[in-house]
Design an enzyme around this catalytic site. Structure first.
Site, PDB file in Angstrom:
ATOM      1  N   THR A   1      -8.509  46.832  60.466  1.00 35.05           N
ATOM      2  CA  THR A   1      -8.799  46.488  59.069  1.00 35.05           C
ATOM      3  C   THR A   1      -9.071  44.989  58.915  1.00 35.05           C
ATOM      4  O   THR A   1      -9.598  44.572  57.895  1.00 35.05           O
ATOM      5  CB  THR A   1      -7.647  46.901  58.112  1.00 35.05           C
ATOM      6  OG1 THR A   1      -6.413  46.373  58.611  1.00 35.05           O
ATOM      7  CG2 THR A   1      -7.527  48.414  58.007  1.00 35.05           C
TER       8      THR A   1
ATOM      9  N   ASP B   1      -4.099  45.924  70.675  1.00 33.77           N
ATOM     10  CA  ASP B   1      -3.300  46.841  69.863  1.00 33.77           C
ATOM     11  C   ASP B   1      -1.827  46.418  69.980  1.00 33.77           C
ATOM     12  O   ASP B   1      -1.296  46.330  71.101  1.00 33.77           O
ATOM     13  CB  ASP B   1      -3.513  48.263  70.409  1.00 33.77           C
ATOM     14  CG  ASP B   1      -2.858  49.337  69.549  1.00 33.77           C
ATOM     15  OD1 ASP B   1      -1.840  49.041  68.887  1.00 33.77           O
ATOM     16  OD2 ASP B   1      -3.367  50.464  69.554  1.00 33.77           O
ATOM     17  N   VAL B   2      -1.186  46.186  68.862  1.00 38.22           N
ATOM     18  CA  VAL B   2       0.204  45.683  68.873  1.00 38.22           C
ATOM     19  C   VAL B   2       1.179  46.730  69.422  1.00 38.22           C
ATOM     20  O   VAL B   2       2.316  46.413  69.778  1.00 38.22           O
ATOM     21  CB  VAL B   2       0.602  45.215  67.445  1.00 38.22           C
ATOM     22  CG1 VAL B   2       0.816  46.416  66.507  1.00 38.22           C
ATOM     23  CG2 VAL B   2       1.829  44.326  67.457  1.00 38.22           C
TER      24      VAL B   2
ATOM     25  N   THR C   1       2.098  52.091  64.322  1.00 40.28           N
ATOM     26  CA  THR C   1       1.969  50.628  64.267  1.00 40.28           C
ATOM     27  C   THR C   1       3.257  50.018  63.718  1.00 40.28           C
ATOM     28  O   THR C   1       3.774  49.040  64.263  1.00 40.28           O
ATOM     29  CB  THR C   1       0.761  50.229  63.408  1.00 40.28           C
ATOM     30  OG1 THR C   1      -0.419  50.762  64.025  1.00 40.28           O
ATOM     31  CG2 THR C   1       0.624  48.719  63.280  1.00 40.28           C
TER      32      THR C   1
ATOM     33  N   ARG D   1      12.142  38.211  74.624  1.00 44.00           N
ATOM     34  CA  ARG D   1      11.767  37.565  75.906  1.00 44.00           C
ATOM     35  C   ARG D   1      11.465  36.086  75.708  1.00 44.00           C
ATOM     36  O   ARG D   1      11.831  35.244  76.524  1.00 44.00           O
ATOM     37  CB  ARG D   1      10.517  38.242  76.490  1.00 44.00           C
ATOM     38  CG  ARG D   1      10.770  39.583  77.133  1.00 44.00           C
ATOM     39  CD  ARG D   1       9.636  39.958  78.096  1.00 44.00           C
ATOM     40  NE  ARG D   1       8.319  40.042  77.515  1.00 44.00           N
ATOM     41  CZ  ARG D   1       7.822  41.077  76.855  1.00 44.00           C
ATOM     42  NH1 ARG D   1       8.593  42.147  76.646  1.00 44.00           N
ATOM     43  NH2 ARG D   1       6.601  41.074  76.374  1.00 44.00           N
TER      44      ARG D   1
ATOM     45  N   ALA E   1       6.784  41.100  58.118  1.00 49.08           N
ATOM     46  CA  ALA E   1       6.173  41.287  56.796  1.00 49.08           C
ATOM     47  C   ALA E   1       6.465  42.710  56.348  1.00 49.08           C
ATOM     48  O   ALA E   1       5.777  43.655  56.736  1.00 49.08           O
ATOM     49  CB  ALA E   1       4.667  41.044  56.871  1.00 49.08           C
TER      50      ALA E   1
ATOM     51  N   TYR F   1       3.357  54.718  55.256  1.00 48.31           N
ATOM     52  CA  TYR F   1       3.483  53.257  55.171  1.00 48.31           C
ATOM     53  C   TYR F   1       4.926  52.882  54.844  1.00 48.31           C
ATOM     54  O   TYR F   1       5.541  52.061  55.531  1.00 48.31           O
ATOM     55  CB  TYR F   1       2.522  52.739  54.099  1.00 48.31           C
ATOM     56  CG  TYR F   1       2.480  51.239  53.959  1.00 48.31           C
ATOM     57  CD1 TYR F   1       1.998  50.433  54.988  1.00 48.31           C
ATOM     58  CD2 TYR F   1       2.893  50.615  52.779  1.00 48.31           C
ATOM     59  CE1 TYR F   1       1.942  49.048  54.850  1.00 48.31           C
ATOM     60  CE2 TYR F   1       2.837  49.241  52.634  1.00 48.31           C
ATOM     61  CZ  TYR F   1       2.354  48.458  53.663  1.00 48.31           C
ATOM     62  OH  TYR F   1       2.297  47.096  53.531  1.00 48.31           O
TER      63      TYR F   1
ATOM     64  N   THR G   1      -0.467  41.332  46.549  1.00 49.01           N
ATOM     65  CA  THR G   1      -1.070  40.015  46.764  1.00 49.01           C
ATOM     66  C   THR G   1      -2.585  40.150  46.764  1.00 49.01           C
ATOM     67  O   THR G   1      -3.117  41.166  47.226  1.00 49.01           O
ATOM     68  CB  THR G   1      -0.567  39.431  48.098  1.00 49.01           C
ATOM     69  OG1 THR G   1       0.868  39.391  48.065  1.00 49.01           O
ATOM     70  CG2 THR G   1      -1.082  38.022  48.338  1.00 49.01           C
TER      71      THR G   1
ATOM     72  N   ARG H   1      -7.927  48.278  47.089  1.00 48.59           N
ATOM     73  CA  ARG H   1      -6.826  47.881  46.218  1.00 48.59           C
ATOM     74  C   ARG H   1      -7.346  47.494  44.835  1.00 48.59           C
ATOM     75  O   ARG H   1      -8.535  47.256  44.650  1.00 48.59           O
ATOM     76  CB  ARG H   1      -6.029  46.752  46.863  1.00 48.59           C
ATOM     77  CG  ARG H   1      -5.011  47.322  47.825  1.00 48.59           C
ATOM     78  CD  ARG H   1      -4.242  46.270  48.561  1.00 48.59           C
ATOM     79  NE  ARG H   1      -4.949  45.802  49.728  1.00 48.59           N
ATOM     80  CZ  ARG H   1      -4.397  45.048  50.681  1.00 48.59           C
ATOM     81  NH1 ARG H   1      -3.146  44.683  50.567  1.00 48.59           N
ATOM     82  NH2 ARG H   1      -5.092  44.668  51.730  1.00 48.59           N
TER      83      ARG H   1
HETATM   84  N1  UDP Z   1      -5.544  51.433  40.937  1.00 51.58           N
HETATM   85  C1  UDP Z   1      -6.474  51.759  39.958  1.00 51.58           C
HETATM   86  N2  UDP Z   1      -7.798  51.731  40.278  1.00 51.58           N
HETATM   87  C2  UDP Z   1      -8.246  51.382  41.511  1.00 51.58           C
HETATM   88  C3  UDP Z   1      -7.303  51.020  42.514  1.00 51.58           C
HETATM   89  C4  UDP Z   1      -5.945  51.068  42.187  1.00 51.58           C
HETATM   90  O1  UDP Z   1      -6.107  52.081  38.812  1.00 51.58           O
HETATM   91  O2  UDP Z   1      -9.473  51.389  41.716  1.00 51.58           O
HETATM   92  C5  UDP Z   1      -4.105  51.443  40.585  1.00 51.58           C
HETATM   93  C6  UDP Z   1      -3.209  52.248  41.512  1.00 51.58           C
HETATM   94  O3  UDP Z   1      -3.136  53.606  41.092  1.00 51.58           O
HETATM   95  C7  UDP Z   1      -1.881  51.520  41.360  1.00 51.58           C
HETATM   96  C8  UDP Z   1      -2.282  50.075  41.118  1.00 51.58           C
HETATM   97  O4  UDP Z   1      -3.648  50.111  40.684  1.00 51.58           O
HETATM   98  O5  UDP Z   1      -1.185  51.992  40.236  1.00 51.58           O
HETATM   99  C9  UDP Z   1      -2.185  49.197  42.368  1.00 51.58           C
HETATM  100  O6  UDP Z   1      -2.866  49.841  43.413  1.00 51.58           O
HETATM  101  P1  UDP Z   1      -3.145  49.184  44.810  1.00 51.58           P
HETATM  102  O7  UDP Z   1      -3.870  50.201  45.631  1.00 51.58           O
HETATM  103  O8  UDP Z   1      -3.776  47.867  44.640  1.00 51.58           O
HETATM  104  O9  UDP Z   1      -1.722  48.880  45.448  1.00 51.58           O
HETATM  105  P2  UDP Z   1      -0.296  49.622  45.417  1.00 51.58           P
HETATM  106  O10 UDP Z   1       0.548  48.733  44.612  1.00 51.58           O
HETATM  107  O11 UDP Z   1      -0.413  50.979  44.779  1.00 51.58           O
HETATM  108  O12 UDP Z   1       0.072  49.702  46.851  1.00 51.58           O
END
Ligand code: UDP
Length: 322
Positions: free
Chosen positions: A35, A54-55, A90, A104, A112, A143, A173, A184
């Site tokens: 990614t 690959d980690v 992962t 080591r 993270a 995840y 973030t 996201r």
């Molecule tokens: N979300 C949305 N439209 C999008 C992408 C995400 O409404 O196109 C919403 C998603 O359902 C969540 C929030 O935005 O409630 C944050 O989503 P993201 O995937 O950024 O991260 P998350 O906090 O869910 O891991």
């Protein structure tokens, strides 16, 4: 210092790498480019070595290391949902390899972790003492449970193998280098607004998130790397909580886009509310975010405009009153 950054070609990892190089550290980036992308680390910089690996395999890196920032993992829900077993291994096998390597090399290791360890939280805002509410057989578990296991494994290496470990839990973030197709919320809304396409709001848009600008987050990460002996876990995030609908409205205003909102079903187990309590970060690291959300979103918009000129809405494409 000489520092290993796993996942250093990704969004967050590449910003961390830049900041460490800026202050004079040598950095080895280990990334499988699944990614992440070498584009995030271009042009080449003095003090930087990139290893495409690959980690989950044993780490074969020569020489001493003072610290390791372990960021390697898919982080966007569409990315980790596409590759469930890869995400789990992962987080589990990869983290074990990193911890064995840290033992080591006698290096400090900072994991993270994520606000996702709190699942769909019943405690609000989330403090580090809260144990979370994760559905271990839901889609997001690949995840969430990988990161929870990684926290447990990190703690065990700290307790029983004498490794100097630290855990940070990173909340949402955003910023430049978040791929427009990453999936996201901030990157989606900006890409859609700039392309004049509808903004896809999942659910009714009342669910909340707290958005931290990447430069602030990186400052917190570096403070944790430097805080030898500090085990955490420590929340890193911006406590300014916003509904997804409000994020969409802000992106529309700052892009000047006339895109409409398009309502889509809410993903399974999508957390309803999320906001970090950052008292511990302030006390132990002297850290707090400084960038207002509007400022950070403006910078992210500027980056998407520059890097994706095809996404620009040309003036002729905007409906004009005659
Ligand atoms: N979300 C949305 N439209 C999008 C992408 C995400 O409404 O196109 C919403 C998603 O359902 C969540 C929030 O935005 O409630 C944050 O989503 P993201 O995937 O950024 O991260 P998350 O906090 O869910 O891991």
């Amino acid at each position: 210092m000489r520092i290993l950054v796993t996942g250093g070609a990704g969004f967050l990892g590449s910003h961390l790498t830049d900041a460490l190089l800026d202050r004079g550290d040598d950095v080895v980036v280990l990334d499988d480019m699944s990614t992440g992308s070498p584009d995030n680390l271009t042009p080449p910089r003095r003090g930087l070595t990139i290893v495409d690996a690959d980690v989950r395999a044993p780490l074969l890196l020569d020489g001493p290391f003072d610290a390791i920032a372990h960021l390697a993992s898919p982080a966007s829900p569409p990315d980790y949902l596409r590759r469930p077993v890869f995400t789990l291994t992962t987080g589990s096998l990869g983290t074990q390899q990193v911890l064995e390597f840290a033992a080591r090399k006698k290096a400090r290791v900072v994991l993270a972790s994520t606000s996702e360890v709190y699942g769909d939280p019943e405690v609000h805002p989330q403090t580090e003492n809260y144990w979370g509410n994760v559905n271990s057989v839901g889609p997001r578990a690949v995840y969430d449970e990988a990161k929870r296991y990684a926290e447990a494994l990190t703690t065990a290496f700290g307790d029983s193998r004498g490794v100097d470990t630290g855990i940070v839990r990173i909340f949402n973030t955003y910023g430049p280098r978040l791929r427009p197709e990453d999936g996201r919320v901030v990157s989606n809304f900006i890409a859609q607004a700039l392309a004049g396409r509808p903004l896809t709001v999942y659910g009714d848009g009342t669910q909340t998130r707290s958005l931290c600008y990447v430069d602030d987050l990186v400052r917190g990460l570096i403070s944790m790397i430097d805080a030898r002996g500090e085990r955490g876990p420590i929340n890193l995030g911006n406590p300014v909580e916003m509904s997804v609908r409000a994020i969409a409205d802000l992106v529309l205003r700052l892009t000047g886009s006339t895109s409409r909102l398009e309502w889509r079903p809410l993903p399974i187990d999508d957390p309803v509310r999320r906001r970090p309590d950052i008292t511990r970060a302030a006390q132990r690291l002297g850290w707090q975010p400084a960038t207002p959300v509007a400022t950070g979103i403006e910078r992210t918009i500027a980056w998407q405009r520059e890097s994706r000129p095809e996404n620009l809405i040309r003036p002729s494409a905007v409906p004009m009153a005659s």
